[in-house]
Every structure is written in C-alpha cells, then in structure tokens.
Enzyme design. Structure first.
Site, PDB file in Angstrom:
ATOM      1  N   ALA A 105       0.818  -1.214   0.000  1.00  0.00           N
ATOM      2  CA  ALA A 105       0.000   0.000   0.000  1.00  0.00           C
ATOM      3  C   ALA A 105       0.852   1.265   0.000  1.00  0.00           C
ATOM      4  O   ALA A 105       0.345   2.356   0.243  1.00  0.00           O
ATOM      5  CB  ALA A 105      -0.937   0.004   1.206  1.00  0.00           C
ATOM      6  N   LEU A 107       3.056   2.224   2.142  1.00  0.00           N
ATOM      7  CA  LEU A 107       3.203   2.780   3.479  1.00  0.00           C
ATOM      8  C   LEU A 107       4.496   2.316   4.148  1.00  0.00           C
ATOM      9  O   LEU A 107       4.690   2.510   5.344  1.00  0.00           O
ATOM     10  CB  LEU A 107       2.002   2.405   4.347  1.00  0.00           C
ATOM     11  CG  LEU A 107       0.657   2.995   3.915  1.00  0.00           C
ATOM     12  CD1 LEU A 107      -0.458   2.527   4.849  1.00  0.00           C
ATOM     13  CD2 LEU A 107       0.713   4.522   3.887  1.00  0.00           C
ATOM     14  N   ASP A 153      12.333   5.452   2.516  1.00  0.00           N
ATOM     15  CA  ASP A 153      11.456   4.717   3.419  1.00  0.00           C
ATOM     16  C   ASP A 153      12.199   4.281   4.676  1.00  0.00           C
ATOM     17  O   ASP A 153      11.745   4.530   5.803  1.00  0.00           O
ATOM     18  CB  ASP A 153      10.870   3.488   2.719  1.00  0.00           C
ATOM     19  CG  ASP A 153       9.749   3.830   1.764  1.00  0.00           C
ATOM     20  OD1 ASP A 153       9.581   5.020   1.431  1.00  0.00           O
ATOM     21  OD2 ASP A 153       9.036   2.902   1.338  1.00  0.00           O
TER      22      ASP A 153
END
Length: 318
Positions: A105, A107, A153
C-alpha cells in the site's frame, strides 16, 4: 538494556511521502512523514532450535542457515546484515514478525519490518544502534523489495520523525510549526513499488530530457512545500500537492483508482490531494482544513471506494 536470553520486542512505524516520490530516486529532495499509529513488530525469544524467522501474517518461516542461498530473501538478508554489524552469530532463538501496516500500500511495510528486525536483534544482544545504523541495515532489505530504492522509506522509519531527504546526503530531521491534518486512503490495489520504479527508469532511459525536466519541476515544488509548511500556509501546500500529483500522472505512476480518490477529496473540500509512494495503486493522501474536516474527507473517500482510511494529525514539529 535487554540482555541475551530475555524476550525482547521492538517495533517500527509506517510512513507516507508528502511530496517528491520517484524524483527522489534521481537525486531530488522529498519530504516523508512517519505514521506512528501503524507499526510492524519483531519479537525475539529463546529457543532450543536454530535461529528461525516466522512471519505469520504472510505464512513465512525460515531458518537462518544457508547464507548464500538466502542472499535474495529480504528478511534473511537484513538479519544477516544486523548480525554482522553486531559481531554475532545467529542465536538459538525465534524471531516472530507481525504488522498492522497494509502490504503493498506504499506505506513502507517492508522497511518497517526490516527496521523492527534490526532493533530487536540489537536489543537481544544488549546493543542500541543509532538511527543511521538501523537505516543502513534496513536498506539491504529495500534493495530486494524495490530494486532501485531511494532509501527514503528506511530513513524516515528509522528516525521516526519528519525527514527532508536527498539521496546520498545525510537526512535532515524536518521541523515545522504547522499541524498537518492528513487523511490517508487505500485504493485496495496492491502494486509492488519495484514495478512503478522500474517503469520510471525505463521511461527515463528512453527520454532523459523529458524526465529530468519533470524531476526538476518536482524538486522545485518540494522546496516550495517545505516553505509552505514552515510558514503554516496549508492552502499553498495543498495546491503544491495537487501539482505534484499532476506531475506523477505525467510520469505514468498514478492509476484510475488513485485519480478518483484524489478528485473525490478535492470535491469534498480538501486543500490538496495526491498519490503517495510508488503509485499504480496503494494510497493517496488528502490535506484537510482541520480535524473535523478530516473526518468528513474520510467518509467521502470511503464512499468513493477506499478500502481503508487512516487519519494522521501528527504535529510536524520535532
């Protein structure tokens, strides 16, 4: 500090890219924010057997044994890298991973798992690593998850603070006076990040001049977004988010589902809305006027087909 033999558990947060995704792979800046409420957990406990990693959420189970054969397994690669840094051999223990971060997703679920693994192994051996060390180890997993990641990330997740990120430069923890009432909405479409990253790479190789111009435009926008946050000009930030989405559409990393949710949010009064992360599915983010308006946006996005909505009201001051 935990000693070997004790049960230890460590966690790591999810993240969103506020602006600058994809261009960040090519040396431009990006702003990323942690989502502390969504987390991955790694628990290490003693075992009479060899070191084993278990991920019940995905049905994974592996023993950390054949290092050459595990070079292409993200979980094993991160664990081996952490053990090397710690100067340790695989202990007689079981490492169990669980997460409430949706997979695929955009995230940062993979990076969060990697960070949690590193933190848990370090705690098991009585060590506390710096965010920079944790980030570098987690990046080993990102290479396998995403092919050619920027490193943003693992960085924002390891620091768990808003980050101004430029590839190859030390990350800058991002401080600002403004609250950012964001709504994160999931399309339900799962697309691995390496697919969109690879598609952008292929386009860049075909037409470098066009792509470099788009990356430069995104970079200017990211700098303007930082100024807007620092001056608490949320209306300007929202306009910049809309423009960022338009540039990402030109990079062909949006999708009909993402575009629909962005249009829905704007029609419901969002100051701005854009896809977030790799794209071609996953999540979009919308900037609300305040917390009450965020609730209204969330309902509009659910009605438009979002499978999952998360409200984030983190104050962006360090």
């Amino acid at each position: 500090m935990d000693a070997p033999g004790f049960i230890v558990e460590r966690s790591a947060c999810a993240k969103v890219i506020l602006c600058g995704e994809h261009a960040v792979v090519y040396g431009r800046p990006a702003i990323a924010l942690p989502l502390p409420e969504l987390r991955a957990f790694a628990r290490v406990q003693p075992s009479s057997d060899a070191f084993r990693i278990i991920a019940p959420d995905t049905g994974r189970s592996l023993y950390l044994a054949q290092r050459p054969r595990q070079a292409h397994d993200p979980l094993a690669r991160v664990a081996w890298a952490a053990l090397d840094l710690l100067g340790a051999s695989p202990p007689r223990a079981t490492l169990t991973i669980r997460s409430n971060i949706p997979i695929g997703a955009n995230l940062g679920s993979g990076a969060a798992v990697s960070v949690a693994i590193v933190r848990a192994l370090a705690a098991w051996f009585g060590r506390e690593l710096s965010p920079a060390e944790v980030s570098a180890l987690a990046y080993e997993g990102e290479l396998l998850y995403h092919g050619s990641p920027s490193g943003i990330d693992n960085t924002v997740i390891a620091y768990e603070q808003p980050v101004w990120f430029v590839r190859g430069q030390p990350p800058e923890v991002f401080s600002a006076p403004a609250d950012l009432p964001l709504v994160v909405a999931d399309t339900g479409v799962v697309t691995p990040t390496y697919i969109s990253v690879g598609a952008v790479r292929a386009g860049w190789e075909r037409d470098r001049a066009r792509y470099e111009a788009l990356f430069d435009a995104i970079a200017a926008l990211v700098s303007a977004a930082r100024r807007a946050i620092e001056s608490a000009d949320l209306a300007q930030l929202g306009q910049l988010m809309n423009q960022n989405h338009a540039y990402l559409q030109q990079l062909d990393v949006s999708s009909p589902e993402l575009d629909t949710l962005c249009l829905t949010a704007r029609a419901a009064g969002a100051l701005g809305a854009k896809m977030s992360g790799g794209g071609r599915g996953g999540n979009m983010i919308a900037l609300a006027r305040d917390a009450a308006h965020a609730e209204q946006l969330a309902q509009a996005l659910r009605d438009a087909g979002s499978v999952r909505v998360h409200l984030a009201f983190r104050k962006q001051a360090a």
